[in-house]
Design a protein around this motif. Structure first.
Motif, short mmCIF file in Angstrom:
data_model
loop_
_atom_site.label_atom_id
_atom_site.label_comp_id
_atom_site.label_asym_id
_atom_site.label_seq_id
_atom_site.Cartn_x
_atom_site.Cartn_y
_atom_site.Cartn_z
N GLY A 139 0.82 -0.90 -0.05
CA GLY A 139 -0.42 -0.36 -0.05
C GLY A 139 1.17 1.46 0.01
N TYR A 140 0.07 1.95 1.09
CA TYR A 140 0.79 2.98 0.87
C TYR A 140 2.51 3.32 1.97
CZ TYR A 140 -2.62 5.16 -1.72
OH TYR A 140 -3.83 5.76 -2.51
N ASP A 141 3.23 1.97 2.19
CA ASP A 141 4.28 2.52 3.22
C ASP A 141 5.58 1.78 2.31
OD1 ASP A 141 6.28 1.62 5.00
OD2 ASP A 141 5.69 -0.28 5.75
N CYS A 142 5.56 3.89 2.34
CA CYS A 142 7.05 3.81 1.74
C CYS A 142 8.44 3.29 1.74
CB CYS A 142 7.87 5.21 1.64
SG CYS A 142 7.99 5.74 3.97
N TYR A 143 8.62 2.45 3.26
CA TYR A 143 9.68 1.52 3.76
C TYR A 143 9.58 0.84 3.33
CZ TYR A 143 10.25 5.21 8.12
OH TYR A 143 10.25 5.64 8.30
N GLN A 144 8.68 0.08 2.02
CA GLN A 144 8.27 -1.10 1.33
C GLN A 144 9.44 -1.41 0.52
OE1 GLN A 144 4.65 -3.07 1.23
NE2 GLN A 144 3.89 -3.56 3.24
N ASN A 145 9.69 0.00 0.02
CA ASN A 145 10.28 0.22 -0.93
C ASN A 145 11.69 1.44 -0.96
OD1 ASN A 145 11.27 -0.14 -3.73
ND2 ASN A 145 9.92 1.40 -4.63
N ALA A 146 11.78 1.02 0.40
CA ALA A 146 12.90 1.96 1.10
C ALA A 146 14.10 2.09 0.15
CB ALA A 146 13.42 1.80 2.33
N LEU A 147 14.90 0.66 -0.29
CA LEU A 147 16.57 1.38 -1.06
C LEU A 147 15.39 2.23 -2.35
CD1 LEU A 147 19.21 0.33 -1.78
CD2 LEU A 147 18.15 -1.84 -2.53
N ALA A 148 14.58 1.91 -3.18
CA ALA A 148 14.59 2.94 -3.74
C ALA A 148 14.33 4.55 -3.35
CB ALA A 148 13.50 2.49 -4.91
N GLU A 149 13.86 4.42 -2.68
CA GLU A 149 13.20 5.75 -2.44
C GLU A 149 15.33 5.63 -1.19
OE1 GLU A 149 10.22 7.46 -1.69
OE2 GLU A 149 9.22 5.87 -2.00
N ARG A 150 15.91 5.73 -1.05
CA ARG A 150 17.29 5.79 -0.56
C ARG A 150 18.14 6.45 -1.45
NH1 ARG A 150 20.48 8.67 1.49
NH2 ARG A 150 22.17 7.40 1.96
N ILE A 151 17.70 5.72 -2.41
CA ILE A 151 18.99 5.93 -3.78
C ILE A 151 18.60 7.39 -4.73
CG2 ILE A 151 19.16 5.34 -6.40
CD1 ILE A 151 20.68 3.36 -4.40
N ASN A 152 16.83 7.43 -5.14
CA ASN A 152 16.22 8.39 -5.06
C ASN A 152 16.82 10.00 -4.25
OD1 ASN A 152 14.68 7.57 -6.84
ND2 ASN A 152 13.22 7.52 -5.59
N GLY A 153 17.19 9.67 -2.77
CA GLY A 153 17.72 10.62 -1.74
C GLY A 153 19.07 10.48 -1.95
#
Length: 187
Positions: free
Chosen positions: A115-129
């Motif tokens: 769902g909306y839990d960004c932690y379930q795609n944390a690696l992709a989010e980390r690369i963005n950051g």
């Protein structure tokens, strides 16, 4: 991410699977980047094991066909021949027929967040950051200038930026050919 749509969503396979070699799991996400001309969208496909950015596409819109271009680049850059999982959020672009067909054609199993839990795609989010906080530090004048900055940033990230999680190796050092893995056969 708009995940309240009618398109098919896939289960989160990363709850039970952890990547143990390059190109077993790809993670994808879209982030926005601003220029003086406005907002643009950067789609990334990253190898979860090595943290190497395998494909990217910078565009003015978040169309599924633009996101597929990042996947196409990642597929072109593959080195190994084994089953793979593609993990993303439940955005329209990743659920679209054109994206799902591309995964299917390349024997890649789709996986999505619950769902909306960004932690379930944390690696992709980390690369963005990392890209936005360490490399894309100033506002470019236009998308052409930003495109060059993104290209250079991804090269430096893959080739020169060590990661603590990779024992201070770069993504490309970790991704390089492993003698235990079977290389892709090119026709």
């Amino acid at each position: 991410t708009n995940s309240k749509h009618w398109m098919r969503k896939h289960p989160n396979l990363l709850k039970e699977v952890k990547s143990s070699a390059p190109e077993e799991v790809f993670v994808s996400d879209i982030t926005y980047v601003e220029t003086e001309q406005g907002v643009h969208y950067l789609s990334l496909v990253t190898d979860a094991y090595s943290r190497k950015i395998m494909g990217y596409e910078l565009s003015n819109e978040m169309k599924a066909t633009d996101v597929v271009k990042a996947l196409d680049m990642a597929l072109k850059n593959r080195c190994y021949q084994h089953e793979a999982i593609h993990h993303s959020d439940r955005g329209l672009q990743y659920c679209s027929q054109v994206y799902q067909e591309k995964l299917y054609e390349n024997n890649i199993i789709p996986s999505m967040t619950d769902g909306y839990d960004c932690y379930q795609n944390a690696l992709a989010e980390r690369i963005n950051g990392i890209l936005k906080q360490e490399f894309i530090l100033y506002k470019c004048r236009n998308i052409e200038e930003l495109s060059q900055l993104v290209k250079e940033s991804i090269f430096i990230y893959n080739e020169m930026r060590p990661h603590l999680s990779l024992a201070m190796k770069t993504p490309n050092q970790v991704h390089k050919k492993d003698p235990k893995l079977k290389p892709l056969a090119f026709h």
